[in-house]
Structures are given as C-alpha cells and as structure tokens.
Design a protein around this motif. Structure first.
Motif, short mmCIF file in Angstrom:
data_model
loop_
_atom_site.label_atom_id
_atom_site.label_comp_id
_atom_site.label_asym_id
_atom_site.label_seq_id
_atom_site.Cartn_x
_atom_site.Cartn_y
_atom_site.Cartn_z
N LEU A 201 1.49 9.64 -4.69
CA LEU A 201 0.43 9.63 -3.58
C LEU A 201 0.12 8.16 -3.41
CD1 LEU A 201 -2.51 12.35 -4.09
CD2 LEU A 201 -0.89 12.04 -2.39
N ARG A 202 0.11 7.61 -4.34
CA ARG A 202 -0.14 5.86 -4.32
C ARG A 202 0.91 5.09 -3.30
NH1 ARG A 202 -0.48 1.36 -9.15
NH2 ARG A 202 -0.30 -0.47 -7.66
N TYR A 203 2.01 5.73 -3.53
CA TYR A 203 3.38 5.02 -2.80
C TYR A 203 3.10 5.30 -1.22
CZ TYR A 203 7.88 4.47 -0.65
OH TYR A 203 8.81 4.07 0.00
N LEU A 204 2.88 6.80 -0.96
CA LEU A 204 2.34 7.10 0.42
C LEU A 204 1.33 6.59 1.17
CD1 LEU A 204 3.73 10.95 0.18
CD2 LEU A 204 5.17 9.02 1.09
N TRP A 205 0.05 6.48 0.21
CA TRP A 205 -0.94 6.08 0.63
C TRP A 205 -0.70 4.43 1.19
CZ3 TRP A 205 -5.06 6.65 3.27
CH2 TRP A 205 -6.65 5.89 2.75
N GLN A 206 -0.39 3.67 0.17
CA GLN A 206 -0.01 2.10 0.40
C GLN A 206 0.89 2.16 1.55
OE1 GLN A 206 0.51 -0.75 -2.97
NE2 GLN A 206 2.47 -0.27 -2.24
N GLU A 207 1.88 2.89 1.75
CA GLU A 207 2.81 2.73 3.02
C GLU A 207 2.12 2.82 4.31
OE1 GLU A 207 7.32 4.23 3.58
OE2 GLU A 207 5.78 5.84 3.64
N SER B 198 -1.15 -2.87 -2.77
CA SER B 198 -0.72 -4.12 -2.03
C SER B 198 -0.91 -3.83 -0.64
CB SER B 198 0.87 -4.24 -2.30
OG SER B 198 0.89 -4.37 -3.80
N LEU B 199 -1.81 -4.50 -0.08
CA LEU B 199 -2.26 -4.49 1.30
C LEU B 199 -1.73 -5.79 2.07
CD1 LEU B 199 -5.77 -2.83 1.11
CD2 LEU B 199 -3.62 -1.64 1.61
N PRO B 200 -1.54 -5.89 3.21
CA PRO B 200 -1.02 -6.80 4.14
C PRO B 200 -2.07 -8.20 3.80
CG PRO B 200 -1.02 -5.05 5.36
CD PRO B 200 -1.75 -4.57 3.99
N GLU C 129 -1.75 -3.54 10.14
CA GLU C 129 -0.89 -4.68 10.83
C GLU C 129 -1.76 -5.00 12.12
OE1 GLU C 129 3.17 -3.35 11.12
OE2 GLU C 129 3.53 -3.93 8.90
N GLU C 130 -2.70 -3.90 12.65
CA GLU C 130 -3.08 -4.20 13.75
C GLU C 130 -4.34 -4.89 13.97
OE1 GLU C 130 -5.65 -0.09 14.06
OE2 GLU C 130 -3.67 0.09 14.53
N TYR C 131 -4.69 -5.64 12.62
CA TYR C 131 -6.14 -6.09 12.69
C TYR C 131 -5.72 -7.88 12.52
CZ TYR C 131 -8.48 -2.26 11.03
OH TYR C 131 -9.09 -0.80 11.19
N HIS C 132 -6.56 -8.60 12.98
CA HIS C 132 -6.50 -10.11 13.34
C HIS C 132 -7.84 -10.43 12.97
CE1 HIS C 132 -2.56 -9.81 14.77
NE2 HIS C 132 -2.86 -8.52 15.67
#
Length: 227
Positions: free
Chosen positions: A18-24, A49-51, A31-34
């Motif tokens: 779940l951690r892998y899929l949730w993080q992905e 690990s978030l962007p 990526e859409e945030y600025h």
C-alpha cells in the motif's frame, strides 16, 4: 493514531505494498502544485518520498523533534483557509475522533484546497486475516471501521466535493500476494477492494442566496403589489 510511526507500514495489513502504490499516486498528483502550503498530520505520510520544491512550505504536525508544529491533530493550530493541500495516510481509521479531525482539516484548507486520503476497505482479505490472528506477525489493526460510502457522506456534509476515488484491488487470478490499482487492471471487475485513495476538494462558500431577491409585480384587484 499515536500507535503509528515512520516504521509502522510493515506492521499494518498489506502495509508495504500500500505504501508503494500510495506514494506513487501522490507523486503523480503533487506535480501540479507550484507553491502554497502542504500539511501532513501523521508519521506514515511524513515517511513517504513526496516531490521536492513543489510547495512553498511543508507543515509537519506531530510530537517529535522532526515535526515543525507540535499539536494534537483534532486541535490544529493552523489559520482558517490557509492550507492548499492535506495528505492523510490511514489517519481516520486510527484516530480517536475521526469526524472531528476531518472537520479541522476542512477548516484549515483554503477554498478549493485538496485533501488526499488513504483508507482501508474494511472487509479486505488482509484485514480479515489480521483480525483472525492468521498473519505471521502481529498487525496494528485500525480502531475504527470506516467504509468508503460513510467517508464520502462525511465529506459531502462538511462541504467537500469528491474529485477522484482510486480503488486498490486484489486480482483473484494472481493470488492474494499481489494487488494494484484497479485502473491498471484489465479485469478490474473481478478484483476485491483493498484500499481507497481519495482526492476531495473544499467547496467555495458564497453569500449568493438560493433564489435571487427580485421584486415581482403582481396585479391584485387592479393594483400592483410588490413581493
């Protein structure tokens, strides 16, 4: 929720996968945030690990030295309408007062702010296995059982609009050891739900009346009456 920490993913039912899929899934949406502010309330999310360099500031709430704010999740010391995004990983199932916590999140989010939440499917095979004590190791079981429909009702009552619900499912034809997002399965309708990844937006409140206050002239007995 105080029972969970950064290393709790393996101790939760189907936690590592779940951690892998949730993080992905989160990385794709972040990526859409600025700019703006990101708020996380749990150590499970804070271990992901978030962007980088997407938000102006990441507010980490908790009781450890690695957190930027020390407070209780159901009493957020955050200004109203000030946060652009909130990420919660299985928080509502493990929190003492999940509905109160959701209300605080709604208050802190700015209009059109986004809530990302990971939820267990209550009757998934891994959860039933853990409750029956059939797992090889003892699992940290949720304190509450919250179905997706109940959660969506909470969101609607508080003023959220559900934008996306991604189902993580178990493909029966591959066995219980493998599961993935239903949107990536060719036979998704044959799979059993394991968890839900939900994206909800805080609605914009306006002062527009339900019916415009217009004066209409009605002829009554040869005279005009304004209502």
């Amino acid at each position: 929720m105080e029972r969970l920490f950064e290393l709790s993913w393996p101790k939760m039912p189907a936690g590592n996968r779940l951690r892998y899929l949730w993080q992905e899934w989160l990385q794709l949406h972040m990526e859409e945030y600025h700019g703006g502010y990101l708020l996380t309330l749990d150590s499970l999310t804070q271990s992901l690990s978030l962007p980088d360099n997407v938000f102006e500031y990441h507010v980490r709430l908790g009781d450890g030295l690695c957190h930027s704010v020390e407070a209780k999740p159901d009493e957020l010391p955050i200004m109203t309408d000030s946060i652009q995004a909130v990420v919660l990983s299985n928080v509502f199932e493990y929190a003492e007062q999940p509905s109160v916590l959701l209300g605080e999140v709604h208050r802190a989010l700015a209009p059109q702010g986004i809530l990302y939440a990971l939820l267990y499917a209550p009757l998934n095979p891994w959860m039933l296995k853990a409750r029956g004590r059939l797992s090889r190791t003892k699992k940290e079981l949720p304190a509450h059982t919250i179905g997706i429909h109940r959660y969506e009702e909470w969101l609607n009552l508080l003023g959220f609009k559900t934008l996306e619900t991604e189902v993580v499912g178990c493909p029966w034809w591959r066995g219980f050891k493998e599961f993935e997002k239903k949107s990536d399965m060719s036979k998704a309708w044959l799979s059993a739900p394991i968890a839900y990844m939900v994206k909800a937006q805080k609605k914009v409140s306006t002062m527009t009346p339900l019916r415009p206050l217009e004066q209409e002239a009605l002829a009554i007995g040869g005279k005009l009456a304004n209502i």
